[in-house]
Scaffold this motif. Sequence first.
Motif, short mmCIF file in Angstrom:
data_model
loop_
_atom_site.label_atom_id
_atom_site.label_comp_id
_atom_site.label_asym_id
_atom_site.label_seq_id
_atom_site.Cartn_x
_atom_site.Cartn_y
_atom_site.Cartn_z
N GLY A 161 0.78 -1.23 0.00
CA GLY A 161 0.00 0.00 0.00
C GLY A 161 0.81 1.27 0.00
N LYS A 162 2.09 1.17 -0.31
CA LYS A 162 2.96 2.35 -0.27
C LYS A 162 2.90 3.13 -1.58
CE LYS A 162 6.42 0.85 3.15
NZ LYS A 162 5.74 -0.34 3.65
N PHE A 163 3.17 4.43 -1.47
CA PHE A 163 3.36 5.29 -2.64
C PHE A 163 4.85 5.32 -2.95
CE2 PHE A 163 -0.53 7.05 -0.67
CZ PHE A 163 -1.41 6.79 -1.72
N VAL A 164 5.19 4.99 -4.18
CA VAL A 164 6.58 4.75 -4.56
C VAL A 164 7.02 5.75 -5.62
CG1 VAL A 164 8.16 3.10 -5.65
CG2 VAL A 164 6.45 2.30 -3.99
N ILE B 142 5.59 8.46 -10.16
CA ILE B 142 5.08 8.02 -8.86
C ILE B 142 4.07 6.92 -9.16
CG2 ILE B 142 3.64 8.65 -6.90
CD1 ILE B 142 4.84 11.47 -7.08
N ILE B 143 4.22 5.79 -8.50
CA ILE B 143 3.37 4.64 -8.79
C ILE B 143 2.78 4.08 -7.50
CG2 ILE B 143 4.51 4.00 -10.94
CD1 ILE B 143 6.17 1.97 -9.42
N CYS B 144 1.65 3.40 -7.66
CA CYS B 144 1.04 2.71 -6.53
C CYS B 144 0.10 1.63 -7.06
CB CYS B 144 0.30 3.68 -5.61
SG CYS B 144 -1.14 4.47 -6.34
N ASP B 145 -0.46 0.87 -6.15
CA ASP B 145 -1.38 -0.22 -6.46
C ASP B 145 -2.71 0.37 -6.96
OD1 ASP B 145 -3.11 -2.44 -6.42
OD2 ASP B 145 -2.26 -3.23 -4.55
N ARG C 85 -9.05 15.11 -9.68
CA ARG C 85 -8.06 14.82 -10.72
C ARG C 85 -7.85 13.31 -10.85
NH1 ARG C 85 -4.41 19.16 -11.05
NH2 ARG C 85 -3.35 18.03 -12.72
N PRO C 86 -7.90 12.78 -12.07
CA PRO C 86 -7.75 11.33 -12.28
C PRO C 86 -6.30 10.93 -12.47
CG PRO C 86 -8.34 12.38 -14.35
CD PRO C 86 -8.28 13.48 -13.31
N TYR C 87 -6.06 9.63 -12.52
CA TYR C 87 -4.72 9.09 -12.72
C TYR C 87 -4.71 8.07 -13.86
CZ TYR C 87 -3.23 11.44 -8.51
OH TYR C 87 -2.92 12.41 -7.59
N ALA C 88 -3.51 7.84 -14.37
CA ALA C 88 -3.33 6.95 -15.51
C ALA C 88 -2.88 5.56 -15.05
CB ALA C 88 -2.32 7.53 -16.48
N ALA C 89 -2.90 4.63 -15.99
CA ALA C 89 -2.44 3.27 -15.73
C ALA C 89 -1.35 2.90 -16.72
CB ALA C 89 -3.60 2.28 -15.84
N SER C 90 -0.27 2.32 -16.24
CA SER C 90 0.74 1.70 -17.09
C SER C 90 0.43 0.21 -17.16
CB SER C 90 2.14 1.91 -16.52
OG SER C 90 2.50 3.28 -16.54
N VAL C 91 0.12 -0.27 -18.37
CA VAL C 91 -0.43 -1.62 -18.55
C VAL C 91 0.48 -2.43 -19.47
CG1 VAL C 91 -2.54 -2.90 -19.07
CG2 VAL C 91 -2.67 -0.45 -18.57
N LEU C 92 0.72 -3.67 -19.12
CA LEU C 92 1.43 -4.56 -20.04
C LEU C 92 0.66 -4.62 -21.35
CD1 LEU C 92 2.40 -7.49 -17.62
CD2 LEU C 92 3.81 -5.51 -18.30
N ALA C 93 1.34 -4.34 -22.44
CA ALA C 93 0.66 -4.17 -23.73
C ALA C 93 -0.17 -5.39 -24.11
CB ALA C 93 1.69 -3.87 -24.83
N GLU C 94 0.32 -6.57 -23.81
CA GLU C 94 -0.38 -7.78 -24.22
C GLU C 94 -1.65 -8.05 -23.40
OE1 GLU C 94 3.12 -9.17 -21.56
OE2 GLU C 94 2.59 -7.51 -22.88
N PRO D 28 -2.19 -6.70 -14.30
CA PRO D 28 -1.02 -6.38 -15.12
C PRO D 28 -0.78 -4.89 -15.31
CG PRO D 28 -2.86 -6.88 -16.55
CD PRO D 28 -3.37 -7.03 -15.14
N MET D 29 -0.89 -4.12 -14.24
CA MET D 29 -0.71 -2.68 -14.38
C MET D 29 -0.41 -2.06 -13.03
SD MET D 29 -4.66 -1.39 -14.78
CE MET D 29 -5.12 -2.86 -15.70
N VAL D 30 0.10 -0.84 -13.06
CA VAL D 30 0.23 -0.02 -11.86
C VAL D 30 -0.37 1.35 -12.16
CG1 VAL D 30 2.29 -1.17 -10.98
CG2 VAL D 30 2.55 0.79 -12.53
N LEU D 31 -0.82 2.03 -11.11
CA LEU D 31 -1.21 3.43 -11.27
C LEU D 31 0.07 4.23 -11.45
CD1 LEU D 31 -3.75 5.41 -9.11
CD2 LEU D 31 -1.51 6.38 -9.63
N ASN D 32 0.08 5.13 -12.43
CA ASN D 32 1.27 5.89 -12.77
C ASN D 32 0.92 7.37 -12.89
OD1 ASN D 32 3.67 6.95 -13.80
ND2 ASN D 32 3.37 6.09 -15.84
#
Length: 655
Positions: A382-385, A404-407, A428-437, A503-507
């Motif tokens: 649950g940490k902010f990284v 900055i990423i988190c769960d 304000r919303p946030y984006a997701a970094s997702v494995l392309a596949e 397969p993603m993190v909040l970014n």
Amino acid sequence: MARKIVLGINGAHDAAACIVVDGELVVAVPEERLSRVKYHEGYPFKAVDYCLRVAGLRSLGEVDSVVINRYTHNDYEPEIRRSGFDGELVINPSHHLLHAYYAWVASDFRRPAVLVLDGSGYNYGEYERRGSPLIGPPPQYSEMEEAESMYAVGEDGSLELVRKKWGLWDSMKPFMRFPSLGHMFSAASQYIFGHFQHAGKTMGLAPYGDASAFPEPFIEYDGDDLVFDTTWVTKLPPRSDLPAHLDPICRNLAAKVQEELEPAVIHLCKVIHEATGSEELALSGGVGLNSVANGLILRQTPFSKLFVTPASGDSGIAIGAALYGYHRLTGDRPRWRAYDNYHGQKYDDRDVADAVAGAADFVRAESVPRVVEAAVADLVDGKFVGWFEGASEFGPRALGHRSIICDPRPGDMRDRLNARVKFREPFRPYAASVLAEHVKEYFDVAADDPFMMTVAPLLPQQIEVIRSVCHVDDTCRIQTVDPEHQGLYRRLIEHFHEVTGVPMVLNTSFNIRGEPIVETPQDAIRCFLSCNLDVLYLNGLRITKLTTGGSGAPATLVPHLVEDVSLAATTESVGGGASVPSYFCRTRTGQRVPVDADEYTLLHLIDAERSIAGIAAALPGRSEAEVVDAVDDLRQRGMVRLARAAVGARERSER
């Protein structure tokens, strides 16, 4: 054979510099990353020096050509010439043409249609006297400025003008009134948030509003043309003192301009498709940062491929200027070396060690043998990284090198991130970094997007699974991360997937409200100590900070005000008498954070020498435990950082 070196400069708002050598982009950086002033305006002294250094050049004297975009009333030729440059200086080729060069070359498409949509370029008279190419026939008045531009790639492989629209200003103050999509959005952003640069906030606020509250159209359609009403902003009531998300006029206006923008973008895409017949579209200009509209293009137009420049705003002009300058100098099309957006320098272990040493009294750094696994364990906990590695991204999107990423799974992560880490508005919303596949397992996407420039709907069954990256309208801006992604970021998401099944993190970008994204290791540590980030991974080092909860003797810690924080009190006159004072803390970005009278008194006692116990002794009636809690709350709100007790003693001995 001598190398051909071109420097591209944007010397207006979003100042930046870029160097192209023998047709390849070597380095590019926005001035704001170095000056630490967001949207930095003017000549980019620091960015030019940075680019020369990273490119291995001793001075501007080694550069063959400089292409600069600047306001027509500015003159930077003296600065450039005094720096030893004696080559060809190209001033203000078409602003839209430079956007187009960036989109054309970076897309790596063979024969794309190129659409440029922004606020405005400069006026026809300026371009004519400069001998600028591809400006088309004269408009009615020479002072008319670029409003939109369409280009195509001809059979000879060069850029050709398809259509250009010009417009006249109605006003710049108090609101920007110009007949373009960009300035329609800018005027709304000025009203809602106080500055035209906050278009991204307006886009994020739009789903909270009701566009029907403004029934009259802002845009009408005349065949292929858009006809703008620029008077609507003059009919708005005075802006209230409420935050934008609590003001119904602001919410509804955001919804209105977004509703007007989307079909207008689609309309122009259809116009340029019909004019060019191309299946590939390259898009640039500030409107290209509207990721919601971008997400509709492949769904609602005949184009089968879309590329949006990662730095669609005016910082990207520097890249376009360097690419244009090389083409002008040699006749050869520049080459795009890699399908990425990491154009800054890489910082080595010595740079990181120096940064850590400079903050040694405030942080603890450890080398962990399995960095990815350690970071994922922090995320699952649950940490902010904070995640820092490799060369910095160019433009406003963090793509895993300054992030900055988190769960993304817990529903409260977005709210906590806004309130305690980024210090920004709760909508304000946030984006997701997702494995392309795996992206199509979660999102209804039309294509991969490695640069986080499009928004896609979530599949209904996944909304509750990844609630913190789901906006109020059940959409998310996404970054697809492919197997060739530079650095460890892809491996981190893979391991998070292995551990959690997601397969993603909040970014989000590695910065706090009002600040540019961090550039250097020193910037990263400074930001880390100025907010409630839990842990920082800096080129593989795991860095933590001192907290009252993590100390066996919290009262011995010495609180310091965060750098450049100042305290103030205001007292208004009411009926000839003084009102109750209001207290606040002003951050280095100008944000005013309210504090109560007790917090104000406590903050005034923080002198980088007294421990928490010493401060408690100076506050009669407050226990040591209460002061420990109060200091920790101030730390979490970004006003205080904590040092070991020895720091104060050393500072006294140095005086």
